[in-house]
Write a protein that holds these residues in place. Structure first.
Motif, PDB file in Angstrom:
ATOM      1  N   ILE A 158       0.690  -1.245   0.031  1.00  0.00           N
ATOM      2  CA  ILE A 158       0.032  -0.037   0.030  1.00  0.00           C
ATOM      3  C   ILE A 158       0.868   1.405   0.046  1.00  0.00           C
ATOM      4  N   PRO A 159       0.950   1.884  -1.025  1.00  0.00           N
ATOM      5  CA  PRO A 159       1.929   3.161  -1.072  1.00  0.00           C
ATOM      6  C   PRO A 159       1.304   4.384  -0.172  1.00  0.00           C
ATOM      7  N   LEU A 160       2.311   4.921   0.545  1.00  0.00           N
ATOM      8  CA  LEU A 160       2.106   6.090   1.541  1.00  0.00           C
ATOM      9  C   LEU A 160       2.502   7.448   0.872  1.00  0.00           C
ATOM     10  N   GLN A 161       3.907   7.407   0.389  1.00  0.00           N
ATOM     11  CA  GLN A 161       4.603   8.593   0.143  1.00  0.00           C
ATOM     12  C   GLN A 161       5.628   8.261  -0.930  1.00  0.00           C
ATOM     13  N   LEU A 162       5.711   9.332  -1.818  1.00  0.00           N
ATOM     14  CA  LEU A 162       6.678   9.107  -2.929  1.00  0.00           C
ATOM     15  C   LEU A 162       7.439  10.241  -3.240  1.00  0.00           C
ATOM     16  N   SER A 163       8.659  10.522  -3.032  1.00  0.00           N
ATOM     17  CA  SER A 163       9.622  11.549  -3.320  1.00  0.00           C
ATOM     18  C   SER A 163      10.598  11.521  -4.518  1.00  0.00           C
ATOM     19  N   LEU A 164      10.440  12.348  -5.334  1.00  0.00           N
ATOM     20  CA  LEU A 164      11.444  12.236  -6.692  1.00  0.00           C
ATOM     21  C   LEU A 164      12.211  13.401  -6.588  1.00  0.00           C
ATOM     22  N   LYS A 165      13.743  13.170  -7.003  1.00  0.00           N
ATOM     23  CA  LYS A 165      14.380  14.167  -7.056  1.00  0.00           C
ATOM     24  C   LYS A 165      15.431  13.861  -8.385  1.00  0.00           C
ATOM     25  N   ASN A 166      15.186  14.801  -9.328  1.00  0.00           N
ATOM     26  CA  ASN A 166      16.156  14.527 -10.442  1.00  0.00           C
ATOM     27  C   ASN A 166      15.863  13.170 -11.183  1.00  0.00           C
ATOM     28  N   PHE A 167      14.427  12.789 -11.005  1.00  0.00           N
ATOM     29  CA  PHE A 167      14.282  11.385 -11.798  1.00  0.00           C
ATOM     30  C   PHE A 167      13.308  11.552 -13.135  1.00  0.00           C
ATOM     31  N   LEU A 168      14.090  11.047 -14.158  1.00  0.00           N
ATOM     32  CA  LEU A 168      13.372  11.279 -15.453  1.00  0.00           C
ATOM     33  C   LEU A 168      12.918  12.744 -15.624  1.00  0.00           C
ATOM     34  N   SER A 169      11.792  13.059 -15.857  1.00  0.00           N
ATOM     35  CA  SER A 169      11.123  14.710 -15.884  1.00  0.00           C
ATOM     36  C   SER A 169      11.021  15.358 -14.899  1.00  0.00           C
ATOM     37  N   TYR A 170      11.302  14.749 -13.624  1.00  0.00           N
ATOM     38  CA  TYR A 170      11.088  15.266 -12.452  1.00  0.00           C
ATOM     39  C   TYR A 170      12.239  15.988 -11.604  1.00  0.00           C
ATOM     40  N   ASN A 171      12.287  17.181 -11.332  1.00  0.00           N
ATOM     41  CA  ASN A 171      13.443  17.931 -10.469  1.00  0.00           C
ATOM     42  C   ASN A 171      13.110  17.619  -9.388  1.00  0.00           C
ATOM     43  N   GLU A 172      12.161  18.138  -8.609  1.00  0.00           N
ATOM     44  CA  GLU A 172      11.653  17.930  -7.271  1.00  0.00           C
ATOM     45  C   GLU A 172      10.185  17.593  -7.373  1.00  0.00           C
ATOM     46  N   ALA A 173       9.749  16.574  -6.660  1.00  0.00           N
ATOM     47  CA  ALA A 173       8.375  16.296  -6.392  1.00  0.00           C
ATOM     48  C   ALA A 173       7.917  15.354  -5.631  1.00  0.00           C
ATOM     49  N   SER A 174       6.970  15.521  -4.787  1.00  0.00           N
ATOM     50  CA  SER A 174       6.637  14.440  -3.720  1.00  0.00           C
ATOM     51  C   SER A 174       4.997  14.358  -4.000  1.00  0.00           C
ATOM     52  N   LEU A 175       4.433  13.064  -3.575  1.00  0.00           N
ATOM     53  CA  LEU A 175       3.017  12.719  -3.865  1.00  0.00           C
ATOM     54  C   LEU A 175       2.781  11.815  -2.455  1.00  0.00           C
ATOM     55  N   ASP A 176       1.577  12.544  -1.847  1.00  0.00           N
ATOM     56  CA  ASP A 176       1.204  11.691  -0.622  1.00  0.00           C
ATOM     57  C   ASP A 176       0.020  10.827  -1.030  1.00  0.00           C
ATOM     58  N   PHE A 177       0.115   9.544  -0.725  1.00  0.00           N
ATOM     59  CA  PHE A 177      -0.938   8.709  -0.937  1.00  0.00           C
ATOM     60  C   PHE A 177      -1.991   8.569  -0.086  1.00  0.00           C
ATOM     61  N   THR A 178      -1.814   9.112   0.902  1.00  0.00           N
ATOM     62  CA  THR A 178      -2.850   9.006   2.166  1.00  0.00           C
ATOM     63  C   THR A 178      -4.354   9.554   1.603  1.00  0.00           C
ATOM     64  N   GLY A 179      -5.059   8.550   1.888  1.00  0.00           N
ATOM     65  CA  GLY A 179      -6.691   8.827   1.368  1.00  0.00           C
ATOM     66  C   GLY A 179      -7.050   8.759  -0.063  1.00  0.00           C
ATOM     67  N   LEU A 180      -5.897   8.173  -0.903  1.00  0.00           N
ATOM     68  CA  LEU A 180      -6.098   7.883  -2.263  1.00  0.00           C
ATOM     69  C   LEU A 180      -6.661   6.293  -2.474  1.00  0.00           C
ATOM     70  N   HIS A 181      -7.722   5.992  -2.894  1.00  0.00           N
ATOM     71  CA  HIS A 181      -8.089   4.645  -2.814  1.00  0.00           C
ATOM     72  C   HIS A 181      -8.388   4.250  -4.544  1.00  0.00           C
ATOM     73  N   THR A 182      -9.017   5.157  -5.095  1.00  0.00           N
ATOM     74  CA  THR A 182      -9.104   4.950  -6.878  1.00  0.00           C
ATOM     75  C   THR A 182      -8.862   6.352  -7.350  1.00  0.00           C
ATOM     76  N   ALA A 183      -7.648   6.404  -7.987  1.00  0.00           N
ATOM     77  CA  ALA A 183      -7.350   7.756  -8.386  1.00  0.00           C
ATOM     78  C   ALA A 183      -6.917   7.806  -9.948  1.00  0.00           C
ATOM     79  N   CYS A 184      -6.898   8.715 -10.763  1.00  0.00           N
ATOM     80  CA  CYS A 184      -6.835   8.807 -12.068  1.00  0.00           C
ATOM     81  C   CYS A 184      -5.486  10.125 -12.165  1.00  0.00           C
ATOM     82  N   ILE A 185      -4.305   9.470 -12.751  1.00  0.00           N
ATOM     83  CA  ILE A 185      -3.133  10.231 -13.165  1.00  0.00           C
ATOM     84  C   ILE A 185      -3.501  10.715 -14.607  1.00  0.00           C
ATOM     85  N   CYS A 186      -3.574  12.080 -14.806  1.00  0.00           N
ATOM     86  CA  CYS A 186      -3.920  12.456 -16.129  1.00  0.00           C
ATOM     87  C   CYS A 186      -2.970  13.744 -16.371  1.00  0.00           C
ATOM     88  N   GLY A 187      -2.830  14.001 -17.546  1.00  0.00           N
ATOM     89  CA  GLY A 187      -2.009  14.877 -18.043  1.00  0.00           C
ATOM     90  C   GLY A 187      -1.578  14.649 -19.570  1.00  0.00           C
TER      91      GLY A 187
END
Length: 1012
Positions: free
Chosen positions: A2-31
Motif C-alpha cells: 500500500i503506497p504512502l509517500q513518494l518523493s522524486l529528485k532529478n528522476f526522469l522528467s522530475y526535478n523535485e516532486a512529492s506525492l502523498d497517497f494517504t486517502g487515495l483509493h481509486t485515482a486517475c493520473i492525468c496530463g
C-alpha cells in the motif's frame, strides 16, 4: 503493498516532486502526452528494484543533473517500510531499506552493498520486478507482456506469484536428506567392514597383553629391592635432619629472645605512661563521687517506672495470647467440624460405590470357572515349550552362524564389486579424457597462434605511436610558422609599413604582392594543419582499436598457464587408467569364484545339515507357539475375575465398617457444634480476658512521665562512665606497680636465657659434623627408582591400552547386530526421501496447485472480460498439449505424448483465433481482464499480498462504450485493492474519477497536483 509517500529528485522528467497517497483509493493520473505520468509510477519500480524504462542506469537522471534520489514509503505485512535509492553519474549509488518502529522512528535494515540489500528487499516483498509488471502493473505499451511471454515463461511467472518455490525448497531438502542417508549408508557399510577386520586382532592382542604382565612383575621386584636400600640411607639422613632441626629451633629461639627483649623495653615505657594517667584521675575522686550519687537517685525513679511498664506490657501480651488461644480453639473446632462433614459425604459416596461393585458378583463367579479351565491348558503347553526351547535356541544359534559366514562371503563379494565398479568408472572416463586432452591441445595451439598475432599487434602499435610523434612534431612546426605569418600580417596592416623581410619601404603594388603571398601561405599552412590533425585522429583511432584488441588477447591468453596444467593432469589420469585395465582382469576372476560359492551354497555344510536335523525334531513335538500365545492371552483376559472377586470380598467388609462410621460422624458433628457455642460465652479463656481488662485499667501507668525521666537519665550517663573509670583506677593502680616490678625481673631472666641458647647452638653443630651426608647416594637411588617407575608406568599404560582394546572389541562384537538393523533403517529412509523429492518437484504438488488455480483464474478473467466486451469474448487456459510427433502420427489417442504448457486460447462468436488477429482495443480488453483477474486472485490468496493495481495508458485504444465498461470493471474490483491508479491523457475519461493526480510539464520539470 500500500503506497504512502513518494518523493522524486532529478528522476526522469522530475526535478523535485512529492506525492502523498494517504486517502487515495481509486485515482486517475492525468496530463498531456510526455508530461511525466508514467515516470511517476516508474519511480516506484526504480526505488524498489532499480528497474524502469530507461535504457541505461544514468538515463534515469534528469538532463543537466548529476544525481538522482527516490524515496518511497509503503505499508506491507502490517509494517511501514521505506526504501531510498540514489545514484550519481560517476556510477556510485546507494540503497537503504528501513522499517518503522513502534516509537515512530525508522530502523535501518540496510546490508553491506546494494546487491545484498536488494536481496533482503526481494525476500521481504516476496515478489520481483518481472512478476510485478506481469500482474499488478500494466505498463504503458507493455499491457500484453504477459500474453506475449512463452508458455513456459507464463507458467513460471504464475508459479512465482503462487509462491511454489517453497515446494522446490522442500524438494531440495528431501533430495539432500536422501543424499545424506545414502552417505550414512555407505559410511555404516564401511564401518561394519572395519569392525570385522578389528575383531580378527583379538588373539594377537591377548598374547601381547600376557607378555606385558610378565615384564611388569619383573620391574615390580627390582623396584622393591631398590626401595629397601633407599630406606636405609634415608634413616641416616633423618638423624642428620633431626640435629639440623634442633639447630634451627635453637637459632629461632635465640632470635625470639632478642625480639622479646625489645618488646620488654617497649612495654615498660607504656606502663610508665599508664601510671601518670592514673595519678591524674585519682586526684579528682571526690568530685566524681558526688555527681554519681545524684545519678543513682534518678536511676531508682526510672527503675520503678520501668517495672510498672513491664507489668502493663505483660498484661497486654497476656491479653493478646488469650484472645489468640480463643480464636485458635474456635478455628480448630470449625476445622474439625468441616473434616467430619467432608468425611460424612465421602462415606455416603463410598457406600454407593460398594453397592455398584456388589451387583457384579454373578458375572465374576462364571468368569472364575472359565479361568480354571484355561490355566490347565496353559500348564500343558508350558511343559511342551520346556522340551522344545533348547532345540529352538540351538536352531537360532546355527542360523546366526550361517548368516555370519554368508555375510563374510557377501562382504568380500561386495568389496570386489565396488572395486570393479570404481575401476570401470575410471576406465569409462578414458574416451572423455582423450577428447578433453585433444580439445586442450587445440586450445593451447590456438593460444600460441594468438600470442604470435598479439606480437604483431604490438609491433603495429609501436609504428602507430612513432607516426603520432612525427605528426605532433609537424603540427608544432606548422603552428610556429603560422605565428610568424600572423606577425608579418600584423606588420603589413600598419600604414606605410616596411617589408617584413628586408625592412625596406613598400609601394602600393609591392605591398599588395607581399600581403597576397603571406595570406596564401597562411591558407596553405592551415590546410596542412587540418590534414595533419585528421591523419593524427585516424592514427589515434587505429591505435585505440589495436590497444583494445591487444587487451582482449591478453585476457584470452591469461588462461594459457592453467590450460597447460590441466593438460598435465589429464595425461596423468590416462596413465593411471592404463594401469587399472591390467588390475581389473585379476579382480573379475576372484569375483567369479566367490559368486559360484554363494550360488551353490558350498560353505558351512556341517552347520546346514545340523539345521535340517533340528527342524525335523521340533516338528515332531507338535508344539505350536501360536496356540501357546492364544492360551496365555485367554488366561490374561480372564485374570480380571480374580481381581473383581477380591474387590467384592473387600467391598462386603467395607460396607459394614462404613455403616458404623456413618453413625459415629453424625454424633461427632452434633457435639462439635455445641462446643463452639460454649467456647464463645462460657469458657475459662473468655473469663480470663474480662479479668485482664480490669487489671490494666487499675494499674494507671503514665508513659509521658516515664519518657521524661528516661531522657534525663540518658543525659547523665557520662557520670557513670567517669565513676567506673575511677573505681577501675583505684583497683588497677597497685597492679600496675606490681607489673612494672615483674617486667624488670623478666628482662633480667631474658638475658640469662640468651646466654644458655648460644652454648646449646655450639654443641649441636659438633653433633652434626659427626654424621655423614648421604644426599647424593639417596638422589642416585631415587633417580633409578624414578626410571624404574617410568618403565613400570609405561608397561601399565600398555597393559591398560591392550585391555581397553579387548573391551572395545567385545563392544564392537555386541554392536554389529545393532548396526545391521540401522543399515536397514537408512535404506528405508533414503527411499522415502527420494519419493518426497519427486512429490515436491515441478511435476508433483506444484503442477497440482497450478491445475487447481487455473480454473479460478479462467473464471475470473471471463467474468471481467464479459463486462468489457458485452459477453463477446472468452478465454481458456490449456496446461497440456500433444507433442508435435504425436499430432503428426496416425496413432491411437491413448498412445499420444503430452508436454506441460500454459497456452491461452481466445474465442468469440466466430470461434477461436490467434491473439495477434484481434484489434488494439480488443487485445487490451483481453490483456486487462487476465491481468486484473491475476492480481485479484493473488489478493484473495494468502501468498503475495498485492494490494495495489496500476493501469498505464490503456484507454486510448477503446471507444466510448469500451471505456465505460473498463471503468465499471475497475469500480467493481476496487474493494479488493487498497489503491488503484489509472493513467490517461483523455479528458473525457479522467472526469469519471473523483480523485485526480494532474501532472504538468514546466520549465522546472514535471509538477504534481492532487485534486479531490
Amino acid at each position: 503493498m500500500i503506497p504512502l509517500q513518494l518523493s522524486l529528485k532529478n528522476f526522469l522528467s522530475y526535478n523535485e516532486a512529492s506525492l502523498d497517497f494517504t486517502g487515495l483509493h481509486t485515482a486517475c493520473i492525468c496530463g498531456a502526452n510526455g508530461a511525466g505520468k508514467s515516470s511517476l509510477l516508474e519511480g516506484i519500480t526504480w526505488a524498489i528494484w532499480g528497474e524502469c524504462r530507461a535504457v541505461s542506469e544514468d538515463d534515469a537522471i534528469s538532463m543537466g543533473a548529476m544525481d538522482v534520489r527516490v524515496d518511497f514509503t509503503f505499508k506491507m505485512h502490517g509494517e511501514t517500510c521505506r526504501i531510498i535509492r540514489s545514484r550519481q553519474r560517476d556510477g556510485n549509488g546507494g540503497l537503504e531499506f528501513q522499517i518503522q518502529t513502534s516509537g515512530g522512528q525508522f530502523r535501518t535494515l540496510t546490508q553491506k552493498g546494494i546487491r545484498a540489500t536488494q536481496v533482503l528487499i526481494d525476500d521481504y516483498l516476496k515478489i520481483d520486478y518481472d512478476t510485478f509488471i506481469n500482474s499488478a502493473y500494466l505498463r504503458q505499451g507493455k499491457a500484453d507482456e504477459f500474453m506475449l511471454k512463452k508458455p513456459t515463461d507464463r507458467k513460471q511467472i504464475l508459479a512465482d506469484l503462487l509462491k511454489l518455490d517453497r515446494y522446490e525448497q522442500l524438494a531440495d531438502r528431501a533430495k539432500e536428506s536422501a543424499k545424506q542417508y545414502k552417505l550414512q549408508l555407505e559410511v555404516l557399510t564401511e564401518s561394519l567392514a572395519e569392525d570385522r577386520l578389528q575383531l580378527a586382532q583379538v588373539e594377537g592382542i591377548t598374547q601381547q597383553r600376557d607378555a606385558v604382565k610378565v615384564e611388569i612383575d619383573r620391574l615390580q621386584q627390582a623396584q622393591t629391592n631398590e626401595q629397601q636400600e633407599l630406606e636405609s640411607f634415608k634413616t641416616i639422613a633423618r638423624q642428620r635432619e633431626t640435629w639440623q632441626q634442633q639447630l634451627a629451633w635453637e637459632q629461632k629461639r635465640d632470635r625470639e629472645l632478642s625480639q622479646a627483649a625489645t618488646q620488654i623495653q617497649a612495654d615498660m615505657q607504656l606502663l610508665l605512661l599508664d601510671r601518670t594517667r592514673l595519678d591524674s584521675l585519682l586526684s579528682r575522686s571526690d568530685e566524681i563521687s558526688i555527681a554519681y550519687q545524684a545519678y543513682l537517685s534518678l536511676q531508682q525513679q526510672v527503675a520503678g517506672l520501668d517495672k510498672q511498664f513491664d507489668t502493663y506490657q505483660q498484661s497486654q501480651i497476656q491479653q493478646q495470647q488469650l484472645q489468640q488461644q480463643l480464636d485458635r480453639q474456635t478455628q480448630e473446632l470449625q476445622l474439625k467440624l468441616g473434616k467430619s462433614q467432608a468425611e460424612l459425604a465421602l462415606v455416603a459416596q463410598q457406600e454407593q460405590e460398594l453397592i455398584t461393585i456388589l451387583a457384579t458378583a454373578g458375572d465374576v463367579t462364571k468368569a472364575m470357572a472359565q479361568l480354571q479351565v484355561c490355566r490347565q491348558r496353559l500348564i500343558e503347553l508350558d511343559r511342551l515349550q520346556t522340551e522344545v526351547l533348547p532345540l529352538q535356541q540351538e536352531r537360532v544359534r546355527l542360523n546366526s552362524d550361517i548368516d555370519r559366514e554368508t555375510a563374510k562371503i557377501q562382504a568380500k563379494l561386495n568389496e570386489l564389486i565396488l572395486r570393479e565398479r570404481q575401476i570401470k568408472v575410471k576406465i569409462d572416463e578414458q574416451p572423455q579424457l582423450i577428447t578433453q586432452l585433444s580439445l586442450l591441445d587445440t586450445q593451447i595451439t590456438e593460444l600460441d597462434n594468438k600470442k604470435v598475432y598479439q606480437k604483431r599487434i604490438e609491433e603495429k602499435g609501436l609504428v602507430k605511436r612513432e607516426n603520432l610523434h612525427r605528426l605532433d612534431a609537424d603540427l608544432h612546426n606548422y603552428q610556429r610558422q603560422l605565428v610568424e605569418l600572423d606577425r608579418k600580417l600584423e606588420l603589413l596592416a600598419v600604414p606605410n609599413a616596411s617589408c617584413p623581410v628586408c625592412d625596406l619601404p613598400l609601394d602600393e603594388n609591392h605591398w599588395q604582392h607581399v600581403l597576397t603571398n603571406a595570406q596564401s601561405e597562411r591558407e596553405n599552412i592551415e590546410q596542412q594543419i587540418s590534414a595533419t590533425q585528421e591523419e593524427q585522429s585516424r592514427y589515434v583511432r587505429e591505435r585505440e582499436v589495436l590497444l583494445a584488441e591487444y587487451k582482449q588477447l591478453s585476457r584470452e591468453l591469461a588462461d594459457s598457464k592453467s590450460l597447460c596444467e590441466q593438460r598435465g593432469k589429464l595425461q596423468a589420469k590416462l596413465d593411471t587408467i592404463a594401469e587399472l585395465q591390467i588390475d581389473i582382469q585379476q579382480l573379475v576372476s576372484e569375483k567369479s569364484q566367490i559368486e559360484i560359492a554363494i550360488d551353490s551354497k558350498s560353505y558351512a555344510s556341517e552347520l546346514q545339515a545340523r539345521l535340517v536335523e533340528l527342524s525335523s525334531q521340533i516338528e515332531s513335538t507338535k508344539y505350536n507357539e501360536q496356540s501357546h500365545a492364544l492360551a496365555r492371552g485367554d488366561v490374561d483376559k480372564l485374570r480380571w475375575a480374580e481381581i473383581k472377586q477380591e474387590r467384592i470380598k473387600d467391598a462386603e467388609r467395607k460396607q459394614i465398617q462404613l455403616i458404623d462410621r456413618h453413625s459415629q460422624l453424625q454424633s461427632e458433628i452434633t457435639k462439635i457444634t455445641e462446643d463452639i457455642a460454649k467456647l464463645q460465652t462460657e469458657s475459662e479463656l473468655y473469663i480470663e480476658l474480662q479479668e485482664l481488662d480490669r487489671q490494666i485499667e487499675k494499674l494507671g501507668y503514665d508513659r509521658h512521665t516515664h519518657n521524661q525521666l528516661t531522657t534525663q537519665l540518658r543525659q547523665s550517663q557520662s557520670i557513670q562512665f567517669q565513676y567506673q573509670e575511677l573505681q577501675q583506677a583505684q583497683q588497677t593502680y597497685p597492679q600496675l606497680l606490681e607489673r612494672i616490678k615483674i617486667l624488670a625481673t623478666t628482662e633480667h631472666q631474658n638475658l640469662a636465657d640468651r646466654q644458655r641458647s648460644m652454648v646449646e647452638i655450639d654443641r649441636i653443630n659438633l653433633e652434626i659434623a659427626k654424621i655423614p651426608d648421604t644426599d647424593e647416594r639417596i638422589a642416585s637411588i631415587e633417580s633409578q627408582l624414578a626410571q624404574r617407575r617410568h618403565q613400570l608406568d609405561t608397561n601399565l599404560s600398555i597393559l591398560g591400552s591392550l585391555t581397553q582394546q579387548l573391551t572395545q572389541l567385545d563392544n564392537i562384537q555386541a554392536q554389529l547386530r545393532s548396526q545391521e538393523q540401522q543399515l536397514d533403517i537408512y535404506k528405508t529412509q533414503a527411499k522415502i526421501y527420494e519419493e518426497l523429492g519427486k512429490a515436491f518437484g515441478k511435476n508433483g504438488i506444484q503442477a497440482l496447485v497450478i491445475e487447481n488455480v487455473l480454473p479460478q483464474l479462467e473464471a475470473e478473467s471471463n467474468q471481467i472480460l464479459s463486462k468489457l466486451s458485452n459477453n463477446q469474448f472468452h478465454v481458456q487456459f490449456i496446461t497440456q498439449k500433444a507433442t508435435k510427433a504425436s499430432r503428426t502420427k496416425k496413432a491411437n489417442i491413448k498412445n499420444a505424448k503430452y508436454i506441460d504448457t500454459l497456452d491461452i486460447v481466445i474465442g468469440d462468436a466466430n470461434g477461436t483465433r490467434s491473439y495477434e488477429t484481434y484489434s488494439g482495443g480488443e487485445a487490451f480488453r483481453i490483456n486487462f481482464s487476465i491481468r486484473l483477474a491475476l492480481a485479484k486472485l493473488l489478493s484473495q490468496r494468502a501468498g503475495t499480498p498485492l494490494q495495489m493495481l496500476i493501469v498505464d495508458e490503456g484507454f486510448g485504444t477503446q471507444d466510448r462504450e469500451g471505456c465505460d465498461r473498463l471503468i465499471s470493471a475497475i469500480n467493481a474490483i476496487s474493494a479488493d485493492f487498497a489503491c488503484i491508479l489509472t493513467v490517461t491523457h483523455m479528458p473525457q475519461f479522467r472526469e469519471a474519477f473523483q480523485t485526480r493526480i494532474e501532472v504538468q510539464k514546466t520549465n522546472q520539470g514535471s509538477q504534481i497536483q492532487v485534486i479531490t
